[in-house]
Design a protein around this motif. Structure first.
Motif, short mmCIF file in Angstrom:
data_model
loop_
_atom_site.label_atom_id
_atom_site.label_comp_id
_atom_site.label_asym_id
_atom_site.label_seq_id
_atom_site.Cartn_x
_atom_site.Cartn_y
_atom_site.Cartn_z
N UNK A 1 0.79 -1.34 0.23
CA UNK A 1 -0.24 -0.41 0.31
C UNK A 1 0.44 1.19 -0.03
N UNK A 2 1.61 0.94 -0.46
CA UNK A 2 3.03 2.75 -0.95
C UNK A 2 2.40 3.66 -1.35
N UNK A 3 2.14 4.15 -1.04
CA UNK A 3 1.77 5.49 -1.20
C UNK A 3 2.60 5.88 -2.59
N UNK A 4 4.35 6.06 -2.94
CA UNK A 4 4.72 6.45 -3.81
C UNK A 4 5.22 5.20 -4.29
N UNK A 5 5.35 4.75 -5.74
CA UNK A 5 6.25 3.55 -5.75
C UNK A 5 7.76 3.80 -6.15
N UNK A 6 7.92 4.26 -6.35
CA UNK A 6 9.46 4.54 -6.01
C UNK A 6 9.97 5.70 -5.74
N UNK A 7 10.60 5.55 -4.18
CA UNK A 7 11.22 7.10 -3.59
C UNK A 7 12.64 6.56 -3.89
N UNK A 8 13.34 7.62 -4.11
CA UNK A 8 14.63 7.37 -4.50
C UNK A 8 15.45 7.90 -3.18
N UNK A 9 15.98 7.14 -2.01
CA UNK A 9 16.64 7.88 -1.38
C UNK A 9 18.29 8.06 -1.16
#
Length: 262
Positions: free
Chosen positions: A214-222
């Motif tokens: 259920x991630x709000x954003x599919x990819x979060x570049x950290x």
């Protein structure tokens, strides 16, 4: 700590207003625990020792606005102040990973999906099904190099023995990961220095974490994936410029000369 979101009260916006330059800034995060990175406000040159102007070799991709805020606290109707880019596909070792590409687009009603850049997250976070597909592809390609998988070390789920992993200028020699952007020839390539994390002398792990179903954003570049990469946020032109790793150019983000008057 400085706010660098795309709001009018952000430090970058205030500098642009006070000194009459376009809303543009760049960040370069150091991978060293003993040396600082650097932030540039305004246009280039962005010069790093030994006299390399990184602004001359950036790859650009459009910025997108998520119509729904992804912040922990926001007012109804607020658009996101974070930086979203358009990832169309992912490759591991130059081979396309089979993922649900619908997750790569932002749902304009719910704000779910898409890809954003965030220094708040220490490591890149992937939606569960994307994480599964990417890590399975990475494990397969690593096995072909006789790199052996070992037990997980939290927060990482995919770890390897260092036994058959060579060290290179670009970090551990492991399969490259590409975020393919607006076309096949525009991609953000992550070599071992940005994809892997040493957890001991004998074990290194893929520095990506599972964001759940259920991630709000599919990819979060950290943050780890941004280290020793110069990233320019050009709000005036609505685009992001990135260098990919600077290690191949024999410089790093800690190589800015803070004593220079230039």
């Amino acid at each position: 700590m400085a706010g660098l979101g795309r709001t009018k009260i952000a430090l970058s916006s205030q500098f642009a207003s006070a000194f009459s330059f376009k809303r543009k800034f760049a960040v370069c995060l150091s991978s060293s625990t003993s040396a600082n990175g650097v932030a540039f406000f305004g246009d280039g040159p962005y010069s790093l020792l030994p006299g390399i102007d990184v602004s001359q070799s950036l790859t650009y991709t459009p910025l997108f606005i998520n119509p729904v805020s992804t912040a922990s606290a926001f007012s109804q109707g607020d658009a996101s102040s974070e930086y979203f880019i358009g990832v169309n596909s992912i490759k591991v070792n130059d081979k396309a990973v089979n993922i649900n590409t619908t997750l790569l687009s932002i749902n304009n009603s719910s704000g779910v999906g898409g890809t954003k850049i965030s220094t708040v997250n220490p490591y890149t976070v992937l939606e569960a099904s994307i994480f599964k597909a990417v890590t399975e592809a990475f494990v397969t390609e690593s096995a072909a190099r006789n790199i052996s998988r070992v037990a997980a070390v939290a927060p990482f789920e995919v770890c390897f023995s260092t036994e058959n992993v060579l060290s290179t200028r670009l970090g551990p020699s492991v399969p490259e990961i590409d975020l393919v952007l607006q076309n096949e020839s525009t991609y953000w390539r992550m070599f071992g220095a940005n994809s892997m994390v040493y957890v001991s002398d004998d074990v290194l792990c893929l520095g990506f974490v599972n964001g759940g179903e259920n991630a709000m954003t599919s990819i979060v570049i950290g943050g780890h994936q941004l280290e020793d990469n110069l990233v320019q946020f050009d709000l005036a032109a609505s685009r992001v410029g990135f260098s990919s790793t600077l290690l191949g150019r024999q410089t790093t983000c800690s190589n800015f000369n803070f004593t220079s008057i230039a």
